[in-house]
Design a protein around this motif. Structure first.
Motif, PDB file in Angstrom:
ATOM      1  N   ARG A 100      50.770  35.140  29.442  1.00 51.31           N
ATOM      2  CA  ARG A 100      49.599  35.790  30.012  1.00 51.31           C
ATOM      3  C   ARG A 100      49.158  36.936  29.110  1.00 51.31           C
ATOM      4  NH1 ARG A 100      51.246  36.432  36.327  1.00 51.31           N
ATOM      5  NH2 ARG A 100      51.356  34.227  36.786  1.00 51.31           N
ATOM      6  N   LYS A 157      43.138  42.360  38.514  1.00 53.86           N
ATOM      7  CA  LYS A 157      43.129  41.344  39.570  1.00 53.86           C
ATOM      8  C   LYS A 157      44.231  41.660  40.577  1.00 53.86           C
ATOM      9  CE  LYS A 157      43.643  37.646  37.097  1.00 53.86           C
ATOM     10  NZ  LYS A 157      43.719  36.263  36.666  1.00 53.86           N
ATOM     11  N   SER A 158      43.925  41.448  41.838  1.00 57.29           N
ATOM     12  CA  SER A 158      44.922  41.644  42.880  1.00 57.29           C
ATOM     13  C   SER A 158      45.336  40.286  43.422  1.00 57.29           C
ATOM     14  CB  SER A 158      44.347  42.498  44.003  1.00 57.29           C
ATOM     15  OG  SER A 158      45.230  42.507  45.097  1.00 57.29           O
ATOM     16  N   PRO A 159      46.612  39.922  43.281  1.00 62.98           N
ATOM     17  CA  PRO A 159      47.061  38.631  43.812  1.00 62.98           C
ATOM     18  C   PRO A 159      46.912  38.535  45.331  1.00 62.98           C
ATOM     19  CG  PRO A 159      48.715  39.565  42.350  1.00 62.98           C
ATOM     20  CD  PRO A 159      47.668  40.603  42.559  1.00 62.98           C
ATOM     21  N   ALA A 160      47.050  39.651  46.015  1.00 66.10           N
ATOM     22  CA  ALA A 160      46.942  39.633  47.474  1.00 66.10           C
ATOM     23  C   ALA A 160      45.513  39.306  47.912  1.00 66.10           C
ATOM     24  CB  ALA A 160      47.375  40.972  48.053  1.00 66.10           C
ATOM     25  N   SER A 199      43.259  37.644  46.131  1.00 65.24           N
ATOM     26  CA  SER A 199      43.003  36.244  45.780  1.00 65.24           C
ATOM     27  C   SER A 199      43.634  35.301  46.801  1.00 65.24           C
ATOM     28  CB  SER A 199      43.573  35.935  44.396  1.00 65.24           C
ATOM     29  OG  SER A 199      42.977  36.759  43.434  1.00 65.24           O
ATOM     30  N   ALA A 200      44.871  35.584  47.192  1.00 62.39           N
ATOM     31  CA  ALA A 200      45.548  34.738  48.180  1.00 62.39           C
ATOM     32  C   ALA A 200      44.845  34.791  49.527  1.00 62.39           C
ATOM     33  CB  ALA A 200      47.004  35.173  48.324  1.00 62.39           C
ATOM     34  N   ARG A 237      49.142  25.005  42.323  1.00 70.17           N
ATOM     35  CA  ARG A 237      49.673  26.371  42.228  1.00 70.17           C
ATOM     36  C   ARG A 237      51.086  26.365  41.676  1.00 70.17           C
ATOM     37  NH1 ARG A 237      52.553  30.016  45.505  1.00 70.17           N
ATOM     38  NH2 ARG A 237      51.908  32.162  45.159  1.00 70.17           N
ATOM     39  N   TYR A 246      50.942  25.817  37.980  1.00 72.92           N
ATOM     40  CA  TYR A 246      50.484  27.021  37.290  1.00 72.92           C
ATOM     41  C   TYR A 246      51.625  28.036  37.182  1.00 72.92           C
ATOM     42  CZ  TYR A 246      47.976  31.321  36.335  1.00 72.92           C
ATOM     43  OH  TYR A 246      47.565  32.502  35.784  1.00 72.92           O
ATOM     44  N   GLN A 247      52.365  28.213  38.268  1.00 72.82           N
ATOM     45  CA  GLN A 247      53.463  29.183  38.244  1.00 72.82           C
ATOM     46  C   GLN A 247      54.574  28.737  37.296  1.00 72.82           C
ATOM     47  OE1 GLN A 247      54.524  29.785  42.354  1.00 72.82           O
ATOM     48  NE2 GLN A 247      53.239  31.607  42.464  1.00 72.82           N
TER      49      GLN A 247
END
Length: 133
Positions: A59, A70-73, A75-76, A123, A126-127
């Motif tokens: 990344r 970016k906030s993962p929370a 986006s989720a 997902r 991707y992870q």
């Protein structure tokens, strides 16, 4: 697979289910269409295992849009709200399409339900490609 009681139960159960579905398909065309859709979905899922493994890419920190982190929370939360909203609308959509064509309604319903699993599968890929970040 070595022969044990569980493999025997699995094989016998599979034969019984296939026989019951074949008999039900012979008696009723709606059951035949449903079985056909399930077999098609099973073949698509089976074909996914032949896809190549994701490439590992590191990344970069400068990839955020407009300089904002970016906030993962967030986006989720957006993804969950959209998916739940679509799942709440799915029965209405399927019934509307089913009034026109029951087979098409069943197909759209099956695709709608499989979409959630497709999102989770993508997902996980991707992870896996970003494990060491």
């Amino acid at each position: 697979m070595e022969k044990n009681i569980f493999s025997i139960i699995l094989n016998v159960g599979t034969v019984l289910v296939v026989a019951a579905l074949a008999y039900g398909s012979y008696l009723n065309t709606t059951v035949a269409y449903s079985v056909g859709i399930c077999v098609l979905i099973g073949l698509v899922v089976y074909a996914f295992r032949f896809l190549p493994a994701p490439k590992r890419r590191p990344r970069t920190d400068g990839s955020a849009a407009a300089g904002a982190p970016k906030s993962p929370a967030v986006s989720a939360a957006v993804i969950v709200v959209v998916v739940v909203g679509l799942m709440l609308l799915l029965p209405t959509i399927v019934l509307g399409i089913g009034a026109y064509s029951p087979e098409l309604g069943a197909f759209v319903g099956a695709i709608g339900l499989m979409a959630m699993f497709l999102i989770l599968w993508l997902r996980s890929r991707y992870q896996r490609s970003h494990e060491n970040d």
